[in-house]
Enzyme design. Structure first.
Site, PDB file in Angstrom:
ATOM      1  N   SER A 226      34.132 -22.730   3.038  1.00  0.00           N
ATOM      2  CA  SER A 226      34.510 -22.678   1.626  1.00  0.00           C
ATOM      3  C   SER A 226      35.732 -21.784   1.481  1.00  0.00           C
ATOM      4  O   SER A 226      35.858 -20.759   2.143  1.00  0.00           O
ATOM      5  CB  SER A 226      33.340 -22.193   0.769  1.00  0.00           C
ATOM      6  OG  SER A 226      33.038 -20.857   1.068  1.00  0.00           O
ATOM      7  N   GLY A 228      37.109 -20.733  -1.696  1.00  0.00           N
ATOM      8  CA  GLY A 228      37.265 -20.317  -3.087  1.00  0.00           C
ATOM      9  C   GLY A 228      37.885 -21.421  -3.927  1.00  0.00           C
ATOM     10  O   GLY A 228      37.545 -22.601  -3.771  1.00  0.00           O
ATOM     11  N   ALA A 229      38.841 -21.058  -4.782  1.00  0.00           N
ATOM     12  CA  ALA A 229      39.475 -22.030  -5.691  1.00  0.00           C
ATOM     13  C   ALA A 229      40.197 -23.149  -4.939  1.00  0.00           C
ATOM     14  O   ALA A 229      40.463 -24.213  -5.497  1.00  0.00           O
ATOM     15  CB  ALA A 229      40.454 -21.307  -6.604  1.00  0.00           C
ATOM     16  N   GLY A 231      38.988 -24.831  -2.451  1.00  0.00           N
ATOM     17  CA  GLY A 231      38.082 -25.940  -2.175  1.00  0.00           C
ATOM     18  C   GLY A 231      37.191 -25.779  -0.959  1.00  0.00           C
ATOM     19  O   GLY A 231      36.798 -24.658  -0.607  1.00  0.00           O
ATOM     20  N   GLY A 261      29.120 -19.778  -3.759  1.00  0.00           N
ATOM     21  CA  GLY A 261      28.832 -20.225  -2.391  1.00  0.00           C
ATOM     22  C   GLY A 261      27.403 -20.753  -2.277  1.00  0.00           C
ATOM     23  O   GLY A 261      27.140 -21.766  -1.624  1.00  0.00           O
ATOM     24  N   ASP A 262      26.461 -20.073  -2.924  1.00  0.00           N
ATOM     25  CA  ASP A 262      25.049 -20.504  -2.888  1.00  0.00           C
ATOM     26  C   ASP A 262      24.899 -21.860  -3.576  1.00  0.00           C
ATOM     27  O   ASP A 262      24.132 -22.721  -3.143  1.00  0.00           O
ATOM     28  CB  ASP A 262      24.148 -19.484  -3.604  1.00  0.00           C
ATOM     29  CG  ASP A 262      24.358 -18.079  -3.066  1.00  0.00           C
ATOM     30  OD1 ASP A 262      24.769 -17.954  -1.900  1.00  0.00           O
ATOM     31  OD2 ASP A 262      24.139 -17.112  -3.819  1.00  0.00           O
TER      32      ASP A 262
HETATM   33  N1  LIG Z   1      38.063 -20.155  -8.925  1.00  0.00           N
HETATM   34  C1  LIG Z   1      37.409 -21.260  -8.571  1.00  0.00           C
HETATM   35  N2  LIG Z   1      37.689 -22.435  -9.177  1.00  0.00           N
HETATM   36  C2  LIG Z   1      37.043 -23.571  -8.846  1.00  0.00           C
HETATM   37  N3  LIG Z   1      36.079 -23.624  -7.899  1.00  0.00           N
HETATM   38  C3  LIG Z   1      35.762 -22.495  -7.262  1.00  0.00           C
HETATM   39  C4  LIG Z   1      36.399 -21.252  -7.546  1.00  0.00           C
HETATM   40  N4  LIG Z   1      35.856 -20.294  -6.751  1.00  0.00           N
HETATM   41  C5  LIG Z   1      34.923 -20.922  -5.996  1.00  0.00           C
HETATM   42  N5  LIG Z   1      34.861 -22.238  -6.280  1.00  0.00           N
HETATM   43  C6  LIG Z   1      33.976 -23.245  -5.681  1.00  0.00           C
HETATM   44  O1  LIG Z   1      32.877 -22.602  -5.093  1.00  0.00           O
HETATM   45  C7  LIG Z   1      32.888 -22.791  -3.662  1.00  0.00           C
HETATM   46  C8  LIG Z   1      32.357 -21.553  -2.988  1.00  0.00           C
HETATM   47  O2  LIG Z   1      33.200 -20.454  -3.297  1.00  0.00           O
HETATM   48  P1  LIG Z   1      33.621 -19.362  -2.215  1.00  0.00           P
HETATM   49  O3  LIG Z   1      34.452 -19.970  -1.167  1.00  0.00           O
HETATM   50  O4  LIG Z   1      34.202 -18.231  -2.993  1.00  0.00           O
HETATM   51  O5  LIG Z   1      32.205 -19.019  -1.573  1.00  0.00           O
HETATM   52  P2  LIG Z   1      31.565 -17.645  -1.157  1.00  0.00           P
HETATM   53  O6  LIG Z   1      32.624 -16.697  -0.700  1.00  0.00           O
HETATM   54  O7  LIG Z   1      30.435 -17.932  -0.273  1.00  0.00           O
HETATM   55  O8  LIG Z   1      31.029 -17.259  -2.608  1.00  0.00           O
HETATM   56  P3  LIG Z   1      30.034 -16.109  -3.077  1.00  0.00           P
HETATM   57  O9  LIG Z   1      29.712 -15.243  -1.891  1.00  0.00           O
HETATM   58  O10 LIG Z   1      30.832 -15.417  -4.150  1.00  0.00           O
HETATM   59  O11 LIG Z   1      28.872 -16.848  -3.614  1.00  0.00           O
HETATM   60  C9  LIG Z   1      34.331 -23.150  -3.331  1.00  0.00           C
HETATM   61  O12 LIG Z   1      34.411 -23.850  -2.111  1.00  0.00           O
HETATM   62  C10 LIG Z   1      34.737 -23.963  -4.565  1.00  0.00           C
HETATM   63  O13 LIG Z   1      34.253 -25.296  -4.467  1.00  0.00           O
HETATM   64  O1  LIG Z   2      23.565  -8.984   0.920  1.00  0.00           O
HETATM   65  P1  LIG Z   2      23.597 -10.488   0.968  1.00  0.00           P
HETATM   66  O2  LIG Z   2      22.237 -11.054   1.181  1.00  0.00           O
HETATM   67  O3  LIG Z   2      24.626 -11.033   1.901  1.00  0.00           O
HETATM   68  O4  LIG Z   2      24.109 -10.978  -0.467  1.00  0.00           O
HETATM   69  C1  LIG Z   2      23.337 -10.729  -1.615  1.00  0.00           C
HETATM   70  C2  LIG Z   2      24.041 -11.278  -2.822  1.00  0.00           C
HETATM   71  O5  LIG Z   2      25.310 -10.657  -3.053  1.00  0.00           O
HETATM   72  O6  LIG Z   2      24.260 -12.676  -2.639  1.00  0.00           O
HETATM   73  C3  LIG Z   2      24.100 -13.370  -3.857  1.00  0.00           C
HETATM   74  C4  LIG Z   2      25.360 -14.108  -4.209  1.00  0.00           C
HETATM   75  O7  LIG Z   2      25.718 -14.988  -3.193  1.00  0.00           O
HETATM   76  C5  LIG Z   2      23.685 -12.345  -4.885  1.00  0.00           C
HETATM   77  O8  LIG Z   2      22.731 -12.866  -5.749  1.00  0.00           O
HETATM   78  C6  LIG Z   2      23.174 -11.183  -4.073  1.00  0.00           C
HETATM   79  O9  LIG Z   2      23.235  -9.931  -4.710  1.00  0.00           O
END
Ligand SMILES: Nc1ncnc2c1ncn2[C@@H]1O[C@H](COP(=O)(O)OP(=O)(O)OP(=O)(O)O)[C@@H](O)[C@H]1O
Ligand SMILES: O=P(O)(O)OC[C@@]1(O)O[C@H](CO)[C@@H](O)[C@@H]1O
Length: 319
Positions: A226, A228-229, A231, A261-262
């Protein structure tokens, strides 16, 4: 649809109560005033479970919860109609702080978790192997609490793999590195986590692509990165040769990215449960995760909004 294809087990070894506060602008080393605040049951696997249950899956949730403060989890699981198989341990589940600024930037303070004893581990393993008799899909997400080593976590993934189960694994740091050797069926690092795995900062899509291909060559069927924005990149095992797909979400107004991400993981899992075509799985999961950034916390309020957004996702086979 067979019952087996609607059922998922999510494993959250280190859940959290997320305390989310919104501030105009975060200033370090001084008092910051939050103008709204909320406390809700979360942690990566719990978030995935919540989204899956909104989509219509029958979810069983497991892992370790502190018995001193499990009320918010119990009421969420009841609302989700989820089977609660969390092992209760002494103490309180951690509270993670998420500060969301007006510009959408989020600062996370994640705390260590509960202390898990050998007895609690034995109870968890008993639950897990029983669940394996009736489930095909397992999502193991998040960090590890004290008492669970990365190697122990990897051994659970390996055993599930050997039983022919589909393990979707989303973790970080040492737990992620150890888990990768246990042949999970799908992993979803973000670009930073992928950089951590290979030990060098990946600065271009081509570098991410090469790193994902190297991981897939070790026996991981699906490597989803992933960005972020920007894709999602997905390398899927195919009969002939692994196939790349790339999806770009539409531009969103960001409220909070916590749980995006979840939500992506939940969308990918749901699409596979439904046995959709890869393009449909990817565009749906991308739209679902994009929508998640426009809200605080996870959950699907309107499936119609997701399908509308799905039409605006751009798909490509190659870079
Ligand atoms: N600003 C954004 N605009 C549109 N879609 C987004 C944006 N940020 C995240 N996404 C969507 O969410 C998906 C997951 O985001 P990201 O890559 O930030 O995952 P992550 O780092 O595991 O997230 P987190 O740990 O914050 O849950 C991206 O692949 C995209 O599809
Ligand atoms: O410490 P971990 O388990 O890596 O992440 C925990 C966490 O940041 O992940 C979720 C968002 O993805 C939140 O609900 C939670 O607080």
């Amino acid at each position: 649809m067979s019952d087996l294809n609607n059922k998922v087990v999510t494993i959250t070894l280190n859940p959290a109560l997320d305390l989310t506060g919104s501030v105009n602008e975060l200033n370090l080393g001084t008092v910051n005033l939050a103008h709204t605040g909320s406390l809700h049951a979360a942690g990566k696997g719990v978030n995935v479970a919540r989204v899956l249950s909104d989509l219509g899956a029958q979810v069983t949730v497991t892992g370790f919860l502190g018995r001193d403060n499990d009320a918010l989890f119990c009421s969420l699981f009841e609302k989700m109609n989820a089977q609660d198989q969390f092992v209760r341990v002494d103490g309180a589940t951690r509270i993670n702080v998420k500060l969301v600024e007006e510009n959408g930037q989020v600062s996370d303070i994640n705390f260590p978790g509960v202390n898990v004893t050998a007895q609690a581990i034995a109870e968890f393993e008993g639950n897990l192997w029983t669940l394996a008799e009736t489930h095909q899909f397992f999502v193991l997400a998040g960090s590890l609490p004290t008492g669970i080593s990365p190697e122990l976590c990897a051994s659970w993934i390996q055993k599930l793999h050997e039983m022919g189960k589909k393990v979707i694994f989303d973790s970080s740091r040492t737990a992620l590195t150890a888990g990768l050797t246990a042949q999970p069926w799908l992993i979803k690092p973000n670009d930073e986590e992928l950089s951590e795995i290979v030990g060098t900062k990946l600065t271009s899509p081509q570098a991410c692509q090469q790193a994902a291909e190297d991981l897939a060559a070790t026996g991981i069927d699906n490597v989803v990165v992933s960005l972020g924005a920007k894709g999602v990149m997905w390398l899927a095992k195919n009969q002939q040769q692994p196939q790349w797909r790339f999806a770009q979400p539409p531009k969103m107004t960001v409220v909070s990215t916590v749980g995006a991400g979840d939500t992506l993981v939940a969308g990918l899992c749901w699409g596979h449960l439904q046995a959709w075509q890869p393009e449909q799985i990817l565009s749906f999961a991308t739209a679902l995760s994009a929508l998640a950034v426009s809200q605080v916390g996870v959950g699907v309020e309107s499936i119609k909004t997701v399908t509308e957004l799905q039409k605006k996702v751009t798909l490509n086979n190659l870079f």
